[in-house]
Design a protein around this motif. Sequence first.
Motif, PDB file in Angstrom:
ATOM      1  N   LYS A 216     -46.000 -12.331  37.604  1.00  0.00           N
ATOM      2  CA  LYS A 216     -45.243 -12.310  36.711  1.00  0.00           C
ATOM      3  C   LYS A 216     -45.759 -11.165  35.728  1.00  0.00           C
ATOM      4  O   LYS A 216     -44.900 -10.669  35.013  1.00  0.00           O
ATOM      5  CB  LYS A 216     -44.986 -13.654  36.094  1.00  0.00           C
ATOM      6  N   ALA A 217     -47.041 -11.034  35.347  1.00  0.00           N
ATOM      7  CA  ALA A 217     -47.470 -10.103  34.699  1.00  0.00           C
ATOM      8  C   ALA A 217     -47.715  -8.811  34.975  1.00  0.00           C
ATOM      9  O   ALA A 217     -48.007  -7.777  34.186  1.00  0.00           O
ATOM     10  CB  ALA A 217     -48.832 -10.652  34.193  1.00  0.00           C
ATOM     11  N   ARG A 218     -47.285  -8.433  36.427  1.00  0.00           N
ATOM     12  CA  ARG A 218     -47.388  -7.120  36.815  1.00  0.00           C
ATOM     13  C   ARG A 218     -46.496  -6.205  36.293  1.00  0.00           C
ATOM     14  O   ARG A 218     -45.189  -6.557  36.031  1.00  0.00           O
ATOM     15  CB  ARG A 218     -47.165  -7.234  38.417  1.00  0.00           C
ATOM     16  N   GLY A 219     -46.990  -5.048  35.598  1.00  0.00           N
ATOM     17  CA  GLY A 219     -46.156  -4.249  34.878  1.00  0.00           C
ATOM     18  C   GLY A 219     -45.925  -4.456  33.363  1.00  0.00           C
ATOM     19  O   GLY A 219     -45.021  -3.878  32.826  1.00  0.00           O
ATOM     20  N   VAL A 220     -46.234  -5.765  33.023  1.00  0.00           N
ATOM     21  CA  VAL A 220     -45.938  -6.390  31.764  1.00  0.00           C
ATOM     22  C   VAL A 220     -47.010  -5.852  30.663  1.00  0.00           C
ATOM     23  O   VAL A 220     -48.164  -5.745  30.847  1.00  0.00           O
ATOM     24  CB  VAL A 220     -45.796  -7.619  31.742  1.00  0.00           C
ATOM     25  N   ARG A 221     -46.581  -5.304  29.766  1.00  0.00           N
ATOM     26  CA  ARG A 221     -47.607  -4.812  28.550  1.00  0.00           C
ATOM     27  C   ARG A 221     -46.787  -5.333  27.312  1.00  0.00           C
ATOM     28  O   ARG A 221     -46.153  -4.667  26.596  1.00  0.00           O
ATOM     29  CB  ARG A 221     -47.820  -3.408  28.420  1.00  0.00           C
ATOM     30  N   ILE A 222     -47.476  -6.516  26.793  1.00  0.00           N
ATOM     31  CA  ILE A 222     -46.968  -7.137  25.451  1.00  0.00           C
ATOM     32  C   ILE A 222     -48.361  -7.411  24.832  1.00  0.00           C
ATOM     33  O   ILE A 222     -49.473  -7.949  25.259  1.00  0.00           O
ATOM     34  CB  ILE A 222     -46.190  -8.303  25.553  1.00  0.00           C
ATOM     35  N   ALA A 223     -48.459  -7.228  23.333  1.00  0.00           N
ATOM     36  CA  ALA A 223     -49.499  -7.588  22.525  1.00  0.00           C
ATOM     37  C   ALA A 223     -48.997  -8.726  21.455  1.00  0.00           C
ATOM     38  O   ALA A 223     -47.816  -8.594  20.775  1.00  0.00           O
ATOM     39  CB  ALA A 223     -50.169  -6.652  21.796  1.00  0.00           C
ATOM     40  N   PHE A 224     -49.374 -10.050  21.578  1.00  0.00           N
ATOM     41  CA  PHE A 224     -48.713 -11.059  20.994  1.00  0.00           C
ATOM     42  C   PHE A 224     -50.044 -11.359  19.697  1.00  0.00           C
ATOM     43  O   PHE A 224     -51.310 -11.473  19.949  1.00  0.00           O
ATOM     44  CB  PHE A 224     -48.676 -12.497  21.580  1.00  0.00           C
ATOM     45  N   ASP A 225     -49.618 -11.683  18.583  1.00  0.00           N
ATOM     46  CA  ASP A 225     -50.344 -12.149  17.753  1.00  0.00           C
ATOM     47  C   ASP A 225     -50.104 -13.784  17.372  1.00  0.00           C
ATOM     48  O   ASP A 225     -48.919 -13.803  16.626  1.00  0.00           O
ATOM     49  CB  ASP A 225     -49.908 -11.441  16.029  1.00  0.00           C
ATOM     50  N   LEU A 226     -51.138 -14.475  17.825  1.00  0.00           N
ATOM     51  CA  LEU A 226     -50.658 -15.940  17.856  1.00  0.00           C
ATOM     52  C   LEU A 226     -51.488 -16.404  16.683  1.00  0.00           C
ATOM     53  O   LEU A 226     -52.766 -16.642  16.613  1.00  0.00           O
ATOM     54  CB  LEU A 226     -51.182 -16.625  19.050  1.00  0.00           C
ATOM     55  N   VAL A 227     -50.690 -16.904  15.585  1.00  0.00           N
ATOM     56  CA  VAL A 227     -51.097 -17.507  14.519  1.00  0.00           C
ATOM     57  C   VAL A 227     -51.048 -19.068  14.361  1.00  0.00           C
ATOM     58  O   VAL A 227     -49.868 -19.599  14.482  1.00  0.00           O
ATOM     59  CB  VAL A 227     -50.293 -17.100  13.055  1.00  0.00           C
ATOM     60  N   VAL A 228     -52.134 -19.819  14.253  1.00  0.00           N
ATOM     61  CA  VAL A 228     -51.965 -21.296  14.251  1.00  0.00           C
ATOM     62  C   VAL A 228     -52.089 -21.653  12.766  1.00  0.00           C
ATOM     63  O   VAL A 228     -53.166 -21.411  12.242  1.00  0.00           O
ATOM     64  CB  VAL A 228     -53.239 -21.905  15.005  1.00  0.00           C
ATOM     65  N   LYS A 229     -51.346 -22.296  12.511  1.00  0.00           N
ATOM     66  CA  LYS A 229     -51.293 -22.771  11.027  1.00  0.00           C
ATOM     67  C   LYS A 229     -52.512 -23.516  10.855  1.00  0.00           C
ATOM     68  O   LYS A 229     -52.754 -24.696  11.392  1.00  0.00           O
ATOM     69  CB  LYS A 229     -50.124 -23.545  10.692  1.00  0.00           C
ATOM     70  N   GLY A 230     -53.304 -23.306   9.932  1.00  0.00           N
ATOM     71  CA  GLY A 230     -54.678 -23.885   9.718  1.00  0.00           C
ATOM     72  C   GLY A 230     -55.614 -24.014  10.590  1.00  0.00           C
ATOM     73  O   GLY A 230     -56.770 -24.533  10.649  1.00  0.00           O
ATOM     74  N   GLY A 231     -55.602 -23.102  11.668  1.00  0.00           N
ATOM     75  CA  GLY A 231     -56.390 -22.958  12.623  1.00  0.00           C
ATOM     76  C   GLY A 231     -56.620 -21.620  12.991  1.00  0.00           C
ATOM     77  O   GLY A 231     -56.694 -20.472  12.117  1.00  0.00           O
ATOM     78  N   PRO A 232     -57.001 -21.456  14.429  1.00  0.00           N
ATOM     79  CA  PRO A 232     -57.557 -20.269  14.959  1.00  0.00           C
ATOM     80  C   PRO A 232     -56.325 -18.967  14.976  1.00  0.00           C
ATOM     81  O   PRO A 232     -55.114 -19.385  14.975  1.00  0.00           O
ATOM     82  CB  PRO A 232     -58.139 -20.436  16.265  1.00  0.00           C
TER      83      PRO A 232
END
Length: 286
Positions: free
Chosen positions: A198-214
Amino acid sequence: MGAVTTFDPVSEHEKTRAALAAAIPRLARLLREVPDLDAPAGVPRWSVGDVGAHLASVYLAYGSVVTADGSLDWGGILPPGELPFVERITALNATSIGLLDGEGRARLGDLLAERGETFLRGTKNLAPDTPVTAPWYGPEPTLTVAVVTGLMLSESLVHGLDIARGAGLPWPIGRDEASLVIGQSMPTMMGLALDPAKARGVRIAFDLVVKGGPRLAVVVDDGTMAVTRDAPPRAYDCRITVDPTAFLLVSFRRTPIWKAIASGRMRAGGRRPWLATRLGELVATP
């Protein structure tokens, strides 16, 4: 782009150990209070007793690998051949519920307490970055004591919820506990669980912000995934801001994502917010 936070890996590991030490007796009490081990659990096709037996096997397995005591014959437990991640873990999960006989199931609470304490004793003097090989994830991946402790906590919290749902008993999961799981185990496990097709050919950068966490930078690049804590500033395609407990339960498919979004506990932003749902599609779950 938001401030980049830093964390102390030693301090966070100790907090994770403390959270696990608190969860183990709570889980043991829950199992002692279960009125019917044969009742359907919050997991398809598993009973409450099946979930407890699986947890007992998980505790035994992690206790075995962190102490390297050779107490388990992995050749007779692991599925044969080199299977994809989800198929391998699914097969092992099915095996795990049969490793405990009727007598063992009758004392699940005591057994989990004993095996949980064995794990905590065996890891007490190990540094967080001590390498650990977990053969059920395949011959290659090497985890650390910190990651394994986070996985023990995640198994305890999520499967505790499965047992409680089946038994009709309460099982709260605190935000701090969930944040520790996300920070300690997910940076490693998300990459291992990536569906490469499913990830083949996929290029995405996610910023995962956990409230009060990492805060995690999750970068998918043509069949690979890198997850980094405290990443240097960069451009992201999508920012996902989450409540830690909601994200934990959505990640393990215990809560539908629409419910977390509708309640305001998950929201997407950034240049391409519509990509937020792709993250869950790319990371496989047994």
